[in-house]
Design an enzyme around this catalytic site. Structure first.
Site, PDB file in Angstrom:
ATOM      1  N   GLU A  32       0.820  -1.202   0.000  1.00  0.00           N
ATOM      2  CA  GLU A  32       0.000   0.000   0.000  1.00  0.00           C
ATOM      3  C   GLU A  32       0.857   1.256   0.000  1.00  0.00           C
ATOM      4  OE1 GLU A  32      -3.073  -2.066   3.114  1.00  0.00           O
ATOM      5  OE2 GLU A  32      -2.148  -0.148   3.573  1.00  0.00           O
ATOM      6  N   CYS A  42       3.106   8.181   2.120  1.00  0.00           N
ATOM      7  CA  CYS A  42       3.438   7.140   3.087  1.00  0.00           C
ATOM      8  C   CYS A  42       3.729   5.875   2.292  1.00  0.00           C
ATOM      9  CB  CYS A  42       2.247   6.950   4.024  1.00  0.00           C
ATOM     10  SG  CYS A  42       2.444   5.587   5.169  1.00  0.00           S
ATOM     11  N   CYS A  58       4.696  -7.866   7.225  1.00  0.00           N
ATOM     12  CA  CYS A  58       5.633  -7.520   8.292  1.00  0.00           C
ATOM     13  C   CYS A  58       5.734  -8.701   9.234  1.00  0.00           C
ATOM     14  CB  CYS A  58       5.147  -6.290   9.056  1.00  0.00           C
ATOM     15  SG  CYS A  58       6.298  -5.752  10.342  1.00  0.00           S
ATOM     16  N   CYS A  91       2.816  -7.074  15.610  1.00  0.00           N
ATOM     17  CA  CYS A  91       2.151  -6.212  16.602  1.00  0.00           C
ATOM     18  C   CYS A  91       0.663  -6.560  16.604  1.00  0.00           C
ATOM     19  CB  CYS A  91       2.379  -4.742  16.278  1.00  0.00           C
ATOM     20  SG  CYS A  91       4.137  -4.316  16.257  1.00  0.00           S
ATOM     21  N   CYS A 148      -2.120  -4.364  14.752  1.00  0.00           N
ATOM     22  CA  CYS A 148      -1.807  -3.898  13.403  1.00  0.00           C
ATOM     23  C   CYS A 148      -2.245  -4.934  12.358  1.00  0.00           C
ATOM     24  CB  CYS A 148      -0.306  -3.650  13.303  1.00  0.00           C
ATOM     25  SG  CYS A 148       0.275  -3.345  11.619  1.00  0.00           S
ATOM     26  N   GLY A 195       5.188  -2.791   6.751  1.00  0.00           N
ATOM     27  CA  GLY A 195       6.534  -3.313   6.977  1.00  0.00           C
ATOM     28  C   GLY A 195       7.345  -2.517   7.980  1.00  0.00           C
ATOM     29  N   GLU A 196       8.461  -3.093   8.360  1.00  0.00           N
ATOM     30  CA  GLU A 196       9.366  -2.464   9.320  1.00  0.00           C
ATOM     31  C   GLU A 196      10.622  -2.014   8.554  1.00  0.00           C
ATOM     32  OE1 GLU A 196       9.644  -1.204  12.309  1.00  0.00           O
ATOM     33  OE2 GLU A 196      11.769  -0.932  11.906  1.00  0.00           O
ATOM     34  N   SER A 213       9.757   5.389  10.310  1.00  0.00           N
ATOM     35  CA  SER A 213       9.012   4.949  11.482  1.00  0.00           C
ATOM     36  C   SER A 213       9.465   3.541  11.832  1.00  0.00           C
ATOM     37  CB  SER A 213       7.513   4.966  11.170  1.00  0.00           C
ATOM     38  OG  SER A 213       6.771   4.507  12.278  1.00  0.00           O
ATOM     39  N   SER A 229       7.664   3.936  17.302  1.00  0.00           N
ATOM     40  CA  SER A 229       6.300   3.522  17.661  1.00  0.00           C
ATOM     41  C   SER A 229       6.326   2.917  19.051  1.00  0.00           C
ATOM     42  CB  SER A 229       5.788   2.501  16.633  1.00  0.00           C
ATOM     43  OG  SER A 229       5.762   3.099  15.357  1.00  0.00           O
ATOM     44  N   LEU A 230       6.114   3.756  20.038  1.00  0.00           N
ATOM     45  CA  LEU A 230       6.308   3.323  21.425  1.00  0.00           C
ATOM     46  C   LEU A 230       5.043   2.632  21.974  1.00  0.00           C
ATOM     47  CD1 LEU A 230       8.555   3.451  23.568  1.00  0.00           C
ATOM     48  CD2 LEU A 230       7.472   5.532  24.451  1.00  0.00           C
ATOM     49  N   HIS A 231       3.936   3.340  21.985  1.00  0.00           N
ATOM     50  CA  HIS A 231       2.604   2.822  22.364  1.00  0.00           C
ATOM     51  C   HIS A 231       2.456   2.408  23.822  1.00  0.00           C
ATOM     52  CE1 HIS A 231       1.882   3.088  18.157  1.00  0.00           C
ATOM     53  NE2 HIS A 231       2.522   1.990  17.825  1.00  0.00           N
ATOM     54  N   ASN A 287      -6.898   2.852  15.162  1.00  0.00           N
ATOM     55  CA  ASN A 287      -7.860   2.471  14.134  1.00  0.00           C
ATOM     56  C   ASN A 287      -8.306   1.052  14.412  1.00  0.00           C
ATOM     57  OD1 ASN A 287      -8.540   4.244  11.874  1.00  0.00           O
ATOM     58  ND2 ASN A 287      -6.325   4.405  11.620  1.00  0.00           N
ATOM     59  N   CYS A 305      -2.543   1.079   8.598  1.00  0.00           N
ATOM     60  CA  CYS A 305      -1.552   0.127   8.166  1.00  0.00           C
ATOM     61  C   CYS A 305      -2.111  -1.252   7.775  1.00  0.00           C
ATOM     62  CB  CYS A 305      -0.623  -0.005   9.367  1.00  0.00           C
ATOM     63  SG  CYS A 305       0.887  -0.819   9.104  1.00  0.00           S
TER      64      CYS A 305
END
Ligand code: SAH
Ligand code: SF4
Length: 344
Positions: free
Chosen positions: A87, A100, A107, A111, A114, A155-156, A185, A208-210, A284, A327
């Site tokens: 995407e 983006c 990935c 997570c 996600c 992806g990472e 990111s 991306s801590l969260h 989301n 994502c």
């Protein structure tokens, strides 16, 4: 086959062996400075263009386009040559135009909140596949000028390190974007963050801590078991000290999980010593993850709590929420319809 956009200037010259030397300049200028599709680089003879197109066909085939925010946000699902899908999202703001882009098909980080993580890993993207996303978006953005690139799609990026760094260098070089307008990111691959800090690239890093306690972060981000918060904090410190660049912390607010007063205090302890900027995003919804994003009042209160404690924070508006731009979500719902990109 390599995407034409994956070739360096020298590789392009090699691909044109036997042609007059100025052909490489004409093509390079047409493709990069002028941003034309190969078929429209008319300074170069048609036969040569056709030969190149056969050897280096486009890496991306549009499968689906979804538009929202009255055309201000456009999201594409692209099929790669082997059928994997990725995407790309183009977003017009008042002061900038941002694309983006994806760094991997799928990935491997898993997570839990996600959609990409739930779908799993397919493969690494090549340099050409990453750059071609930017080239297509830049063309589609016209007449507006693409100003920012965020490696925040599928992806990472730091798990595809060489391609990520290669893409950043090319974007700041050949594409002529300011490195300050490029953002990587990461979920927190600590050693790769330190390596990136030594590359001499003045890009922005978004972590991306969260969650800022290990028990919660272990649940949301499985990689936290490998690089727990203390290790992550050390890597973040290295980033800030070496690059003198601002660090952003991404925090997807999840109802009752990381939007509590205790979570706020933990985040302040992590962010304040780093002088980091916090980006708050209401989660989301993702099928299969059974908690919700925080309510708008809680999002605002959480932001105010950070500001009151001296931590810079903004709420990121959820661009493309109505088109499942979170994502990995478009790839999940697509039925594989093929569409042509709309020209505007
Ligand atoms: N792998 C990288 C970059 C891609 S994910 C990373 O994790 O940082 C881009 C951003 O989207 C990350 O901050 C990620 O945590 C966030 N994200 C993923 N799923 C989300 C969801 N359902 N709602 C809100 N943000 C989400
Ligand atoms: Fe991968 Fe980022 Fe999604 Fe985690 S949030 S699964 S690292 S894409």
């Amino acid at each position: 086959m390599t995407s034409l956009y994956g070739l360096t200037r020298d590789e392009l010259a090699e691909a044109l062996a036997g042609e007059p030397p100025y052909r490489a300049d004409q093509l390079w200028r047409g493709l990069w400075a002028e941003g034309r599709p190969l078929g429209e680089v008319t300074t170069v003879p048609r036969a040569l263009r056709e030969r190149l197109a056969a050897a280096h066909p486009p890496a991306l085939t549009p499968v689906e386009e979804v538009v929202s925010d009255r055309g201000g946000t456009r999201k594409w699902l692209f099929a790669l040559a082997d059928g994997a899908t990725i995407e790309t999202v183009l977003m017009h703001y008042d002061d900038r135009v941002t694309v983006c882009v994806s760094s991997q098909a799928g990935c491997a980080m898993g997570c839990t909140f996600c959609a990409t993580g739930q779908a799993g890993f397919t493969r690494q993207l090549t340099l050409g596949e990453v750059l071609e996303q930017v080239v297509v978006a830049r063309r589609e953005a016209r007449p507006a000028r693409l100003s920012n690139v965020v490696l925040m799609g599928m992806g990472e990026p730091l798990a595809n390190y060489a391609v990520t760094v290669g893409a950043l260098r090319r974007l700041a070089g050949d594409v002529g974007l300011s490195a300050r307008h490029l953002t990587v990111s990461t979920v927190g691959v600590a050693p790769a963050m330190e390596r990136l800090a030594a590359e001499g690239l003045p890009v922005t890093l978004a972590l991306s801590l969260h969650a800022a306690n290990d028990a919660t972060r272990d649940e949301l981000v499985p990689l936290n078991r490998r690089y727990p918060l203390e290790r992550l904090f050390a890597a973040a410190t290295t980033w800030v000290e070496r690059t003198r660049r601002r660090l952003s912390l991404e925090w997807a607010l999840i109802d009752g999980v990381n939007d509590t007063d205790a979570a706020l205090a933990e985040l302040v302890d992590f962010a304040a010593p780093l002088a980091a900027h916090v980006n708050l995003i209401p989660l989301n919804p993702t099928p299969g993850f059974l908690v919700r994003g925080s309510r708008p009042e809680r999002v605002a209160a959480f932001r105010d709590g950070l500001l009151a404690r001296g931590v810079n924070a903004t709420v990121r508006n959820t661009r493309g929420r109505s088109i499942t731009a979170a994502c990995g979500q478009l790839a999940q719902v697509s039925r594989g319809r093929r569409v042509a990109l709309r020209r505007r």
